[in-house]
Design an enzyme around this catalytic site. Structure first.
Site, PDB file in Angstrom:
ATOM      1  N   GLY A 154       0.875  -1.182   0.000  1.00 55.63           N
ATOM      2  CA  GLY A 154       0.000   0.000   0.000  1.00 55.63           C
ATOM      3  C   GLY A 154       0.904   1.222   0.000  1.00 55.63           C
ATOM      4  O   GLY A 154       2.035   1.168  -0.476  1.00 55.63           O
ATOM      5  N   ARG A 155       0.385   2.305   0.602  1.00 56.46           N
ATOM      6  CA  ARG A 155       1.138   3.573   0.556  1.00 56.46           C
ATOM      7  C   ARG A 155       2.523   3.474   1.186  1.00 56.46           C
ATOM      8  O   ARG A 155       3.503   3.995   0.651  1.00 56.46           O
ATOM      9  CB  ARG A 155       0.333   4.666   1.269  1.00 56.46           C
ATOM     10  CG  ARG A 155      -0.824   5.183   0.453  1.00 56.46           C
ATOM     11  CD  ARG A 155      -1.687   6.108   1.265  1.00 56.46           C
ATOM     12  NE  ARG A 155      -2.437   5.342   2.239  1.00 56.46           N
ATOM     13  CZ  ARG A 155      -3.754   5.378   2.378  1.00 56.46           C
ATOM     14  NH1 ARG A 155      -4.476   6.180   1.627  1.00 56.46           N
ATOM     15  NH2 ARG A 155      -4.376   4.641   3.259  1.00 56.46           N
ATOM     16  N   ILE A 156       2.626   2.807   2.341  1.00 54.05           N
ATOM     17  CA  ILE A 156       3.928   2.758   3.037  1.00 54.05           C
ATOM     18  C   ILE A 156       4.900   1.867   2.254  1.00 54.05           C
ATOM     19  O   ILE A 156       6.065   2.227   2.051  1.00 54.05           O
ATOM     20  CB  ILE A 156       3.751   2.255   4.495  1.00 54.05           C
ATOM     21  CG1 ILE A 156       2.821   3.209   5.258  1.00 54.05           C
ATOM     22  CG2 ILE A 156       5.096   2.139   5.198  1.00 54.05           C
ATOM     23  CD1 ILE A 156       2.389   2.716   6.643  1.00 54.05           C
ATOM     24  N   ARG A 177      -3.469  -9.223  -1.009  1.00 54.56           N
ATOM     25  CA  ARG A 177      -4.699  -9.967  -1.299  1.00 54.56           C
ATOM     26  C   ARG A 177      -5.096  -9.758  -2.752  1.00 54.56           C
ATOM     27  O   ARG A 177      -5.471 -10.644  -3.467  1.00 54.56           O
ATOM     28  CB  ARG A 177      -5.839  -9.461  -0.403  1.00 54.56           C
ATOM     29  CG  ARG A 177      -6.124 -10.369   0.741  1.00 54.56           C
ATOM     30  CD  ARG A 177      -7.120  -9.749   1.643  1.00 54.56           C
ATOM     31  NE  ARG A 177      -6.836  -8.323   1.807  1.00 54.56           N
ATOM     32  CZ  ARG A 177      -7.554  -7.486   2.527  1.00 54.56           C
ATOM     33  NH1 ARG A 177      -8.628  -7.904   3.130  1.00 54.56           N
ATOM     34  NH2 ARG A 177      -7.226  -6.224   2.652  1.00 54.56           N
ATOM     35  N   THR A 235       7.372  -3.196  10.508  1.00 58.09           N
ATOM     36  CA  THR A 235       7.017  -1.871  11.049  1.00 58.09           C
ATOM     37  C   THR A 235       5.495  -1.732  11.066  1.00 58.09           C
ATOM     38  O   THR A 235       4.986  -0.620  11.234  1.00 58.09           O
ATOM     39  CB  THR A 235       7.609  -0.725  10.190  1.00 58.09           C
ATOM     40  OG1 THR A 235       7.174  -0.898   8.840  1.00 58.09           O
ATOM     41  CG2 THR A 235       9.120  -0.694  10.244  1.00 58.09           C
ATOM     42  N   ARG A 237       2.490  -4.307  12.463  1.00 58.70           N
ATOM     43  CA  ARG A 237       1.947  -4.676  13.765  1.00 58.70           C
ATOM     44  C   ARG A 237       2.673  -5.934  14.246  1.00 58.70           C
ATOM     45  O   ARG A 237       2.834  -6.895  13.489  1.00 58.70           O
ATOM     46  CB  ARG A 237       0.439  -4.956  13.676  1.00 58.70           C
ATOM     47  CG  ARG A 237      -0.434  -3.713  13.576  1.00 58.70           C
ATOM     48  CD  ARG A 237      -0.400  -2.855  14.846  1.00 58.70           C
ATOM     49  NE  ARG A 237      -1.216  -1.656  14.755  1.00 58.70           N
ATOM     50  CZ  ARG A 237      -0.777  -0.443  14.402  1.00 58.70           C
ATOM     51  NH1 ARG A 237       0.496  -0.258  14.075  1.00 58.70           N
ATOM     52  NH2 ARG A 237      -1.604   0.585  14.382  1.00 58.70           N
ATOM     53  N   GLU A 266       3.809  -5.764  22.919  1.00 55.66           N
ATOM     54  CA  GLU A 266       4.367  -4.436  23.167  1.00 55.66           C
ATOM     55  C   GLU A 266       3.917  -3.979  24.546  1.00 55.66           C
ATOM     56  O   GLU A 266       2.756  -4.216  24.898  1.00 55.66           O
ATOM     57  CB  GLU A 266       3.877  -3.435  22.124  1.00 55.66           C
ATOM     58  CG  GLU A 266       4.603  -3.577  20.815  1.00 55.66           C
ATOM     59  CD  GLU A 266       4.159  -2.574  19.755  1.00 55.66           C
ATOM     60  OE1 GLU A 266       3.549  -1.534  20.100  1.00 55.66           O
ATOM     61  OE2 GLU A 266       4.426  -2.842  18.581  1.00 55.66           O
ATOM     62  N   HIS A 285       8.313   1.139  18.561  1.00 55.05           N
ATOM     63  CA  HIS A 285       7.127   1.592  17.826  1.00 55.05           C
ATOM     64  C   HIS A 285       7.151   3.118  17.617  1.00 55.05           C
ATOM     65  O   HIS A 285       6.304   3.842  18.162  1.00 55.05           O
ATOM     66  CB  HIS A 285       5.842   1.155  18.538  1.00 55.05           C
ATOM     67  CG  HIS A 285       4.642   1.153  17.632  1.00 55.05           C
ATOM     68  ND1 HIS A 285       3.579   0.319  17.802  1.00 55.05           N
ATOM     69  CD2 HIS A 285       4.342   1.902  16.544  1.00 55.05           C
ATOM     70  CE1 HIS A 285       2.672   0.540  16.871  1.00 55.05           C
ATOM     71  NE2 HIS A 285       3.113   1.517  16.086  1.00 55.05           N
ATOM     72  N   GLY A 287       7.500   4.369  14.324  1.00 57.61           N
ATOM     73  CA  GLY A 287       7.425   4.506  12.864  1.00 57.61           C
ATOM     74  C   GLY A 287       6.999   5.869  12.364  1.00 57.61           C
ATOM     75  O   GLY A 287       7.618   6.440  11.465  1.00 57.61           O
TER      76      GLY A 287
HETATM   77  C1  8YV Z   1       1.017   5.278  15.835  1.00 59.83           C
HETATM   78  C2  8YV Z   1       0.833   3.545  13.985  1.00 59.83           C
HETATM   79  O1  8YV Z   1       2.053   6.047  16.303  1.00 59.83           O
HETATM   80  O2  8YV Z   1      -0.511   4.817  12.538  1.00 59.83           O
HETATM   81  C3  8YV Z   1      -0.287   3.723  13.032  1.00 59.83           C
HETATM   82  O3  8YV Z   1      -0.986   2.731  12.744  1.00 59.83           O
HETATM   83  O4  8YV Z   1       1.218   2.473  14.310  1.00 59.83           O
HETATM   84  C4  8YV Z   1       1.530   4.737  14.533  1.00 59.83           C
HETATM   85  O5  8YV Z   1       1.503   5.774  13.625  1.00 59.83           O
HETATM   86  C5  8YV Z   1       0.685   4.264  16.883  1.00 59.83           C
HETATM   87  O6  8YV Z   1      -0.417   3.494  16.475  1.00 59.83           O
HETATM   88  C6  8YV Z   1       0.347   4.917  18.200  1.00 59.83           C
HETATM   89  O7  8YV Z   1      -0.911   5.606  18.091  1.00 59.83           O
END
Ligand code: 8YV
Length: 324
Positions: A154-156, A177, A235, A237, A266, A285, A287
């Site tokens: 996707g975008r990332i 998918r 990066t 989940r 986590e 975490h 990112g």
């Molecule tokens: C958040 C992330 O910092 O956007 C997401 O899904 O994992 C991170 O950008 C994290 O979820 C804390 O809110």
């Protein structure tokens, strides 16, 4: 109207709320709210800005149907019971797009750091272990011309692919998918099966949403199909990888290294063996954690709430179909 925020947020968000005539209560204590506390707080407010891992489960949504707007300060929404939100016709906002660059940077940082054992080697200096130079000591592996496999393009993933192609002429393969033909053209990316992704990637980076299909997908069986010279990056989940199986895959040299911005569970305990492994780099975490990106996420989240409080459709609702 009154907004409750589960975290202190950047001042740009507070200004947007004030300009729109709303007041904000921020939970500024550095501890997670219990669900009962969150529900009690929401009962006193008209909207919720939820940052962090609070579970917005079926019970929470049923108890908080009065909220005129709910938004997350994240793109991921695995902490929300979206089926229940659909049933209750509650729109849920998130903050997509603006965090793709920062999150892809984190994946790139981990990839490069793992390939040169950077975190481990930095720690040897703090421990007074710089030691005697040997030409075969502390060797990393190079990334030039290698194959980047993306799980969930996707975008990332697209941002990461651009960076890797530009920096290291990496070839791009991916598994989704559904095929992403636009991205295939843009990146000269090749769609492969999940098994082929495991078998062919030199660097395999996870960017999918956490769902019942992706939960635990990187397990013993998956790691056993990867190259012994490969690097696994997550990066997205932590629940997407089985952490014990990852440790065993590294110990048994099924894979070469791993870079994690998300762990399972986590936060990671400080005595986790992964933190002692030369070819592993772990971040807590972070990112999307840049000043620019957190401001941009906050602007989207604030606009989501302001729209909801005005009785308008949020621009970034995860489930826009509930408006129909
Ligand atoms: C958040 C992330 O910092 O956007 C997401 O899904 O994992 C991170 O950008 C994290 O979820 C804390 O809110």
């Amino acid at each position: 109207m009154k907004i409750f925020s589960t975290r202190a947020i950047p001042s740009i968000g507070l200004k947007l709320f004030a300009d729109a005539g709303h007041t904000v209560t921020q939970h500024t204590e550095r501890r997670e709210l219990a669900q009962s506390e969150l529900i009690a707080a929401c009962r006193e407010h008209d909207a919720l800005l939820s940052a962090g891992p609070n579970k917005l489960d079926a019970f929470f949504l049923q108890q908080c149907r009065h909220l005129k707007a709910i938004t997350l300060l994240s793109v991921g929404y695995d902490n929300v019971d979206m089926a229940e939100a659909a049933k209750l016709k509650m729109p849920i906002g998130n903050t997509p797009g603006v965090l793709s660059g920062a999150t892809a940077d984190t994946a790139f940082l981990l990839m490069l750091a793992v390939s040169r054992k950077a975190f481990y080697l930095s720690n040897t200096i703090s421990k007074g272990d710089w030691g005697f130079y040997g030409p075969m000591d502390n060797l990393g592996i190079e990334l030039n011309g290698k194959t980047l496999g993306i799980f969930g393009l996707g975008r990332i993933g697209i941002e990461l692919a651009h960076k890797c192609a530009a920096a290291y002429h990496m070839k791009i393969i991916y598994h989704n998918r559904n095929r992403n033909e636009a991205a295939e053209k843009e990146l000269l990316a090749k769609y492969v099966s999940f098994d082929e992704l495991l078998q062919q990637s030199d660097v395999l980076s996870a960017h999918a949403n956490l769902s019942p299909e992706t939960n635990g997908i990187f397990n013993k069986e998956a790691f056993s199909k990867m190259k012994p010279s490969s690097i696994f990056i997550n990066t997205a989940r932590g629940a997407m990888h089985n952490e014990q199986h990852l440790i065993e895959a590294l110990q048994q040299k099924n894979i070469w290294g791993a870079g994690l911005d998300v762990t399972n569970p986590e936060p990671m305990e400080k005595d986790n063996i992964l933190l002692t492994m030369p070819n592993v780099c772990v971040l807590p975490h972070v990112g999307s954690g840049t000043v620019e990106t957190r401001d941009a996420m906050t602007i989207i989240a604030a606009k989501n709430i302001i729209a909801g409080l005005d009785g308008q459709q949020m621009e970034h609702a995860i489930n826009p179909e509930v408006y129909q």
